[in-house]
Enzyme design. Structure first.
Site, PDB file in Angstrom:
ATOM      1  N   ASN A  94       2.863 -48.297  63.276  1.00 40.48           N
ATOM      2  CA  ASN A  94       2.363 -49.548  64.081  1.00 40.48           C
ATOM      3  C   ASN A  94       3.532 -49.626  65.076  1.00 40.48           C
ATOM      4  O   ASN A  94       4.373 -50.600  65.172  1.00 40.48           O
ATOM      5  CB  ASN A  94       2.795 -50.777  63.101  1.00 40.48           C
ATOM      6  CG  ASN A  94       3.989 -51.111  62.208  1.00 40.48           C
ATOM      7  OD1 ASN A  94       4.583 -50.221  61.984  1.00 40.48           O
ATOM      8  ND2 ASN A  94       4.158 -52.309  62.055  1.00 40.48           N
ATOM      9  N   HIS A 172      -1.546 -51.668  53.053  1.00 35.52           N
ATOM     10  CA  HIS A 172      -1.044 -52.820  52.961  1.00 35.52           C
ATOM     11  C   HIS A 172      -2.018 -53.886  52.444  1.00 35.52           C
ATOM     12  O   HIS A 172      -3.141 -54.425  53.001  1.00 35.52           O
ATOM     13  CB  HIS A 172      -0.907 -53.204  54.542  1.00 35.52           C
ATOM     14  CG  HIS A 172       0.007 -54.559  54.628  1.00 35.52           C
ATOM     15  ND1 HIS A 172       0.914 -54.885  55.272  1.00 35.52           N
ATOM     16  CD2 HIS A 172      -0.456 -55.824  54.415  1.00 35.52           C
ATOM     17  CE1 HIS A 172       1.470 -56.295  55.324  1.00 35.52           C
ATOM     18  NE2 HIS A 172       0.584 -56.807  54.716  1.00 35.52           N
ATOM     19  N   ASP A 278      10.573 -50.491  53.158  1.00 40.36           N
ATOM     20  CA  ASP A 278       9.975 -51.071  54.173  1.00 40.36           C
ATOM     21  C   ASP A 278      10.884 -51.495  55.200  1.00 40.36           C
ATOM     22  O   ASP A 278      10.911 -52.706  55.832  1.00 40.36           O
ATOM     23  CB  ASP A 278       8.995 -52.539  53.903  1.00 40.36           C
ATOM     24  CG  ASP A 278       8.016 -52.985  54.869  1.00 40.36           C
ATOM     25  OD1 ASP A 278       7.834 -52.354  55.756  1.00 40.36           O
ATOM     26  OD2 ASP A 278       7.577 -54.063  54.507  1.00 40.36           O
ATOM     27  N   HIS A 282      14.018 -55.867  63.604  1.00 36.42           N
ATOM     28  CA  HIS A 282      13.303 -56.942  64.719  1.00 36.42           C
ATOM     29  C   HIS A 282      14.718 -57.433  65.070  1.00 36.42           C
ATOM     30  O   HIS A 282      15.768 -57.475  64.427  1.00 36.42           O
ATOM     31  CB  HIS A 282      12.511 -57.946  64.457  1.00 36.42           C
ATOM     32  CG  HIS A 282      11.332 -57.547  63.675  1.00 36.42           C
ATOM     33  ND1 HIS A 282      10.212 -57.177  64.471  1.00 36.42           N
ATOM     34  CD2 HIS A 282      10.620 -57.432  62.494  1.00 36.42           C
ATOM     35  CE1 HIS A 282       9.129 -56.663  63.839  1.00 36.42           C
ATOM     36  NE2 HIS A 282       9.605 -56.981  62.399  1.00 36.42           N
ATOM     37  N   GLY A 297       9.650 -59.222  58.988  1.00 36.54           N
ATOM     38  CA  GLY A 297      10.276 -57.706  58.732  1.00 36.54           C
ATOM     39  C   GLY A 297      11.580 -57.860  58.324  1.00 36.54           C
ATOM     40  O   GLY A 297      12.344 -58.613  59.062  1.00 36.54           O
TER      41      GLY A 297
HETATM   42  O1  DOR Z   1       7.125 -57.620  57.289  1.00 40.60           O
HETATM   43  C1  DOR Z   1       6.689 -56.657  57.828  1.00 40.60           C
HETATM   44  N1  DOR Z   1       7.088 -56.073  58.912  1.00 40.60           N
HETATM   45  N2  DOR Z   1       5.189 -56.430  57.304  1.00 40.60           N
HETATM   46  C2  DOR Z   1       4.576 -55.453  57.960  1.00 40.60           C
HETATM   47  O2  DOR Z   1       3.553 -55.277  57.485  1.00 40.60           O
HETATM   48  C3  DOR Z   1       5.093 -54.866  59.239  1.00 40.60           C
HETATM   49  C4  DOR Z   1       6.461 -54.847  59.345  1.00 40.60           C
HETATM   50  C5  DOR Z   1       6.731 -54.524  60.735  1.00 40.60           C
HETATM   51  O3  DOR Z   1       6.376 -53.487  61.307  1.00 40.60           O
HETATM   52  O4  DOR Z   1       7.708 -55.374  61.061  1.00 40.60           O
HETATM   53 ZN    ZN Z   2       5.860 -51.580  56.436  1.00 39.87          ZN
END
Ligand code: DOR
Ligand code: ZN
Length: 419
Positions: A94, A172, A278, A282, A297
């Protein structure tokens, strides 16, 4: 035979037990494991009875290249992984742009080629517009974001499954009708999982990469299909009360669940197939926005192993379970050859740990570009002392020894694109 390196007096942790012995390394691979009496070597490191783990395998990280490098880049992300004892990662697609064509995939491979401190592989993005592209690409995982109907629908996921075989689909699982904005109940997760389990997998397998609760884990266990679950580290160490304490820094999708829910996961670790972080960095500016609009995230590739070691110190998890869940099984699920276990013939990826050393997690000690951690000021027992990648020392205490670009892309040779 010239042995390059011997680690002696190790407590070698495997998924099924701990053995005391010595490890010989030749040409970046594990040449021998012995109780006593290893040959002469160029270098001998006396581990003095310390625990030696295989390098951890984190199959779920977001290193943000291309396009979002103000949050993280492949170098900072992989450096953070190295300090966390993670020597193998699978990156998510992504990015900007979303990696869902062969061209974008090849461009990404070229872009990060010289940037990594650890070995890496990729996920390919599956989207409704580009189903045909799946056949053209050999990735370790094929990522499906069911929560985002713009990207893919259940119907198109079923189509995607019918077009290839032998692939691992990383799903997901949040139903787009039930998970809306910040309201993302457990039913959204269980509904999505149930719908996927009704699909025909056509010889592929599915790994639900965010399994947050026992309801989800039990659905997977009850299925006779080729399906596994992965629990993310935040869903084990944080709960919904952290949202009250640290606001959007504790926002992720699927969201943190209740304290009871988290405890249930801990009580049923034997039912979990794997753990991933995960790692989803950010910036502080983004996270300082109102909860509703801040991006979801949580970063964590550097803190996962210390948190797990601390849990081992408190007898919540065994060392064997750490290795199984965060190294051996992820390598097995994604068919990553030579990784995830200290075995003769495997890559010489090790973590020597000081399991008694107590330290306090602070963002200023960590190496992610994002500059924050939800575990700020948490005191943990367990320190990543030395890390080796294919026999090369890459981390020694607080020092980075490895070089950018030493990390290699792993190729998924076995993957089968044809039907
Ligand atoms: O919390 C999340 N952050 N869930 C996701 O599916 C994407 C991820 C992100 O890329 O920041
Ligand atoms: Zn993820």
């Amino acid at each position: 035979m010239t042995i390059n390196l011997v680690l002696k007096n190790c407590k070698i942790v495997k998924a099924d037990g701990i053995l005391e012995g010595n490890i010989a390394v030749e040409n970046g691979k594990i040449a021998d494991i012995k109780i006593a009496g290893l040959p002469e070597a160029d270098e001998i490191i006396d581990c003095k009875g310390k625990i030696v783990l295989p390098g951890m395998v984190d199959a779920h990280v977001h290193f943000r290249e291309p396009g979002l490098t103000y949050k993280e880049d492949f170098s900072t992300g992989s450096m953070s992984a190295a300090f966390g004892g993670v020597t193998t990662i699978l990156d998510m697609p992504n990015n900007k742009p979303f990696i869902d064509t062969q061209k974008k995939f090849e461009d990404k491979r070229k872009l990060v080629k010289t940037k990594s401190y650890v070995d890496y592989g990729f996920h390919f993005g599956v989207s409704s517009e580009n189903l045909e592209e799946i056949k053209k690409v050999n990735a370790f995982g094929y990522k499906v974001y069911l929560s985002d109907r713009e990207r893919i629908t259940y119907e198109d996921m079923q189509k995607a499954l019918s077009m290839v075989n032998g692939k691992v689909f990383s799903v997901h699982p949040e139903d787009p009708d039930l998970a809306k904005g910040i309201n993302r109940p457990i039913e959204a997760e269980t509904t999505a999982i149930s719908k996927v389990l009704e699909m025909n997998f056509y010889g592929n397998s599915v790994n639900f990469v965010h399994s947050t609760c026992m309801e989800a884990v039990d659905l997977v266990r009850a299925s006779s299909k080729s399906v596994t679950n992965m629990v993310d580290v935040p869903h084990l160490f944080l709960n919904s009360t952290h949202i009250e304490k640290i606001g959007a820094y504790a926002k992720m999708q699927p969201p943190l669940r209740s304290h009871e829910n988290v405890n249930e996961l801990w009580e049923n670790l034997d039912k979990i197939d794997s753990i991933g972080t995960d790692h989803a960095p950010h910036t502080i500016e983004e996270k300082e926005q109102e909860f509703e609009i801040a991006p979801p995230g949580i970063p964590g590739v550097e803190t996962a192993l210390p948190l797990l070691m601390n849990a081992a110190y408190h007898n919540r998890i065994s060392w064997e379970q750490i290795v199984k869940l965060y190294a051996t099984k992820p390598a097995e699920i994604y068919k990553i050859k030579g990784k995830g276990s200290i075995e003769i013939g495997n890559d010489a990826d090790f973590v020597i740990v000081d399991r008694k050393r107590e330290w306090t997690i602070k963002a200023e000690y960590l190496h992610s570009k994002c500059g924050w951690t939800p575990y700020e000021n948490w005191t943990v027992r367990g320190f990543v002392e030395k890390v080796f990648l294919r026999g090369n020392p890459i981390v020694d205490q607080e020092n980075l020894i490895g070089k950018k670009g030493l990390g290699r892309e792993m190729i998924n040779e076995k993957s089968n694109n044809s039907m």
